[in-house]
Design a protein around this motif. Structure first.
Motif, PDB file in Angstrom:
ATOM      1  N   THR A 185       1.048  -1.059   0.277  1.00 36.57           N
ATOM      2  CA  THR A 185      -0.173  -0.048   0.263  1.00 36.57           C
ATOM      3  C   THR A 185       0.799   1.247   0.304  1.00 36.57           C
ATOM      4  O   THR A 185       2.557   0.891   0.759  1.00 36.57           O
ATOM      5  N   SER A 186       0.530   2.136  -0.009  1.00 35.88           N
ATOM      6  CA  SER A 186       0.986   3.461  -0.384  1.00 35.88           C
ATOM      7  C   SER A 186       1.602   3.485   0.809  1.00 35.88           C
ATOM      8  O   SER A 186       2.687   3.782   1.230  1.00 35.88           O
ATOM      9  N   GLU A 187       0.540   3.761   2.721  1.00 33.80           N
ATOM     10  CA  GLU A 187       1.746   3.200   3.919  1.00 33.80           C
ATOM     11  C   GLU A 187       2.602   2.628   3.672  1.00 33.80           C
ATOM     12  O   GLU A 187       3.333   3.337   4.668  1.00 33.80           O
ATOM     13  N   ASP A 188       2.800   1.070   2.922  1.00 37.28           N
ATOM     14  CA  ASP A 188       3.483   0.324   3.510  1.00 37.28           C
ATOM     15  C   ASP A 188       4.727   1.320   3.084  1.00 37.28           C
ATOM     16  O   ASP A 188       5.591   1.077   3.258  1.00 37.28           O
ATOM     17  N   ARG A 214       5.252   4.473   2.561  1.00 36.43           N
ATOM     18  CA  ARG A 214       5.991   5.358   3.087  1.00 36.43           C
ATOM     19  C   ARG A 214       6.438   4.833   4.499  1.00 36.43           C
ATOM     20  O   ARG A 214       7.962   5.614   4.572  1.00 36.43           O
ATOM     21  N   HIS A 215       6.432   4.099   5.055  1.00 41.03           N
ATOM     22  CA  HIS A 215       6.876   3.390   5.809  1.00 41.03           C
ATOM     23  C   HIS A 215       8.766   2.990   5.285  1.00 41.03           C
ATOM     24  O   HIS A 215       9.575   3.294   5.990  1.00 41.03           O
ATOM     25  N   TYR A 248       5.625  12.167  -0.438  1.00 41.10           N
ATOM     26  CA  TYR A 248       4.286  11.514   0.388  1.00 41.10           C
ATOM     27  C   TYR A 248       3.504  11.629  -1.045  1.00 41.10           C
ATOM     28  O   TYR A 248       2.624  10.563  -1.500  1.00 41.10           O
ATOM     29  N   GLU A 293       1.902   8.070  -3.494  1.00 40.33           N
ATOM     30  CA  GLU A 293       0.840   8.174  -3.711  1.00 40.33           C
ATOM     31  C   GLU A 293       0.976   7.680  -4.791  1.00 40.33           C
ATOM     32  O   GLU A 293      -0.363   7.039  -5.415  1.00 40.33           O
TER      33      GLU A 293
END
Length: 208
Positions: free
Chosen positions: A161-164, A166-167, A194, A198
């Motif tokens: 995911t985009s959150e993964d 970013r991490h 960020y 996305e």
């Protein structure tokens, strides 16, 4: 908007028990001069019949409520046609309540459909912008569709995911994350925002 429409409907006078009644409406219309020749939603108009069509079929405009909206004007019409047999006022009230409920339900469905359509357009635009970033910064190592594990060092990007992302990017940038290719990744991750991630994520989702 829902409360405004309902309030408008309730303000319309309920009337004669010697008529068949239908209620039609149009949201966000731009011009008073064209409304009578514009197909109306709801009631017997069904998104096909205009006020002119209904008049030609013997219906009369009994009441009309016009209100201003952010994107134009909202019109609600109460249409009646004489009948030879009277109906009870209790039946009329029940029919009016049913019509109001159907109008509100249709408005809610329309808003939901518009919301989903906007989300699709936003995601499509993000994907188009993300394609160039992915090809320039990621594709040579991570594969045409983000499917490569880069010799076992990386997770396939098309599973993240985009959150993964970013991490991982934060970890590469500040030196707290290393799956064996941190030295290679750090110069790249330092240029990624960020917003760019996305867009890349949206692009990979679009080509799965």
């Amino acid at each position: 908007m829902k409360k405004a429409i309902l309030s408008s409907i309730l303000l319309l006078s309920a009337s004669s028990i010697f008529a068949d009644t239908t209620m039609c409406f149009k949201e966000n219309h731009q011009s008073m001069s064209t409304i009578e020749n514009t197909p109306l939603d709801g009631g017997l108009c069904m998104g096909k019949n205009t006020i002119s069509d209904m008049k030609a079929k013997g219906w009369n405009v009994d009441d009309i409520k016009i209100s201003q909206s952010a994107n134009g004007m909202n019109f609600i019409y109460v249409l009646k046609t004489p009948v030879t047999q009277a109906v009870s006022s209790s039946n009329f009230s029940g029919n009016q309540a049913d019509m109001e409920a159907r109008i509100l339900e249709k408005l809610e469905k329309k808003k939901e459909a518009e919301k989903k359509e906007k989300e699709i357009i936003v995601k499509k635009n993000l994907a188009e912008e993300g394609k160039d970033n992915y090809i320039r910064k990621c594709q040579s190592c991570h594969g045409e569709k983000g499917e490569s594990t880069v010799g076992g060092y990386s997770r396939p990007l098309n599973t993240l995911t985009s959150e993964d992302m970013r991490h991982s990017i934060n970890g590469y940038t500040n030196g707290t994350y290393d799956r064996g290719r941190a030295a290679t990744m750090q110069p790249i991750t330092s240029t990624l925002t960020y917003v760019t991630l996305e867009k890349i994520s949206a692009y990979l989702d679009s080509i799965k």
